[in-house]
Write a protein that holds these residues in place. Structure first.
Motif, short mmCIF file in Angstrom:
data_model
loop_
_atom_site.label_atom_id
_atom_site.label_comp_id
_atom_site.label_asym_id
_atom_site.label_seq_id
_atom_site.Cartn_x
_atom_site.Cartn_y
_atom_site.Cartn_z
N GLU A 39 -7.05 89.51 -4.43
CA GLU A 39 -7.21 88.50 -5.48
C GLU A 39 -8.56 87.79 -5.41
O GLU A 39 -8.93 87.07 -6.33
N LEU A 40 -9.27 87.97 -4.31
CA LEU A 40 -10.58 87.32 -4.18
C LEU A 40 -11.57 88.00 -5.13
O LEU A 40 -11.63 89.22 -5.20
N ASP A 41 -12.32 87.21 -5.86
CA ASP A 41 -13.27 87.73 -6.83
C ASP A 41 -14.57 88.10 -6.11
O ASP A 41 -15.39 87.24 -5.81
N MET A 42 -14.72 89.39 -5.81
CA MET A 42 -15.88 89.85 -5.04
C MET A 42 -17.20 89.68 -5.80
O MET A 42 -18.25 89.55 -5.19
N ASP A 43 -17.14 89.69 -7.12
CA ASP A 43 -18.36 89.55 -7.91
C ASP A 43 -18.84 88.11 -7.98
O ASP A 43 -20.01 87.83 -8.21
N ASN A 44 -17.91 87.18 -7.81
CA ASN A 44 -18.25 85.76 -7.86
C ASN A 44 -17.61 85.02 -6.70
O ASN A 44 -16.70 84.21 -6.89
N PRO A 45 -18.06 85.29 -5.48
CA PRO A 45 -17.44 84.63 -4.34
C PRO A 45 -17.62 83.12 -4.40
O PRO A 45 -18.71 82.63 -4.72
N GLU A 46 -16.53 82.41 -4.16
CA GLU A 46 -16.62 80.96 -4.11
C GLU A 46 -17.17 80.56 -2.74
O GLU A 46 -16.94 81.26 -1.76
N ALA A 47 -17.86 79.46 -2.69
CA ALA A 47 -18.42 79.00 -1.43
C ALA A 47 -17.38 78.16 -0.69
O ALA A 47 -17.18 77.00 -1.02
N PHE A 48 -16.71 78.78 0.27
CA PHE A 48 -15.77 78.05 1.11
C PHE A 48 -16.45 77.76 2.43
O PHE A 48 -17.18 78.59 2.97
N ASP A 49 -16.20 76.58 2.96
CA ASP A 49 -16.80 76.19 4.23
C ASP A 49 -16.03 76.78 5.41
O ASP A 49 -16.62 77.08 6.44
N VAL A 50 -14.73 76.93 5.25
CA VAL A 50 -13.87 77.48 6.31
C VAL A 50 -12.79 78.32 5.65
O VAL A 50 -12.23 77.94 4.62
N ALA A 75 -20.36 82.89 4.44
CA ALA A 75 -20.76 81.49 4.31
C ALA A 75 -20.18 80.58 5.39
O ALA A 75 -20.82 79.62 5.79
N GLY A 76 -18.98 80.86 5.84
CA GLY A 76 -18.37 79.91 6.76
C GLY A 76 -17.53 80.56 7.83
O GLY A 76 -17.20 81.74 7.74
N PRO A 77 -17.16 79.80 8.84
CA PRO A 77 -16.35 80.33 9.93
C PRO A 77 -14.91 80.61 9.49
O PRO A 77 -14.44 80.10 8.47
N ILE A 78 -14.23 81.42 10.29
CA ILE A 78 -12.88 81.85 9.98
C ILE A 78 -11.95 81.50 11.14
O ILE A 78 -12.29 81.71 12.30
N VAL A 79 -10.78 80.97 10.80
CA VAL A 79 -9.71 80.73 11.76
C VAL A 79 -8.59 81.70 11.41
O VAL A 79 -8.11 81.72 10.28
N VAL A 80 -8.18 82.52 12.37
CA VAL A 80 -7.07 83.45 12.16
C VAL A 80 -5.78 82.77 12.60
O VAL A 80 -5.74 82.11 13.63
N VAL A 81 -4.72 82.93 11.78
CA VAL A 81 -3.41 82.41 12.13
C VAL A 81 -2.41 83.57 12.16
O VAL A 81 -2.62 84.58 11.49
N SER A 82 -1.37 83.42 12.96
CA SER A 82 -0.38 84.49 13.06
C SER A 82 0.90 83.97 13.67
O SER A 82 0.92 82.95 14.34
#
Length: 128
Positions: A39-50, A75-82
């Protein structure tokens, strides 16, 4: 106005996603929930900080998604949850800055995302 960084959650568990949305709204955080990486729009990535990214997304893992979509998550760091209490993090992309077990709860996960965002200026930040 919303406070803090713009946070994206990618998780195929819609109940967890909506709980996280409510927690973030209660804390007045800028937050978007996405149930499927497609569902993420690869052509228009939104700027997320995290980004908070579920480890198990059905037929693909969160780290595999990060590797495939490196530009989107650059653009920003990633936190993985599981739901898993322990995971082998040795081969994960460097953009993944932390892992949090879901059983720690939504507030702990949001707290970790905010900490990771705040610590971006510290290059020694790493998985622990």
């Amino acid at each position: 106005p919303k406070l803090g960084p713009k946070i994206l959650l990618v998780d195929d568990d819609s109940i967890f996603g909506h709980i996280m949305e409510r927690k973030a709204a209660g804390r007045n955080l800028s937050f978007k929930y996405c149930s499927n990486p497609n569902e993420l729009d690869m052509d228009n990535p939104e700027a997320f900080d995290v980004t908070i990214l579920d480890y198990d997304l059905g037929n693909v893992t969160g780290p595999q998604v990060v590797k495939a979509l490196e530009q989107y998550f650059a653009a920003g760091p990633i936190v993985v949850v599981s739901n898993y209490s322990r995971l082998d993090t040795t081969s994960w992309p460097s953009a993944i800055k932390h892992y949090v077990a879901k059983d720690r709860g939504p507030d702990a996960i949001l707290d970790r995302a905010l900490e990771v965002f705040d610590s971006r200026v510290r290059p020694e930040w790493a998985l622990r």
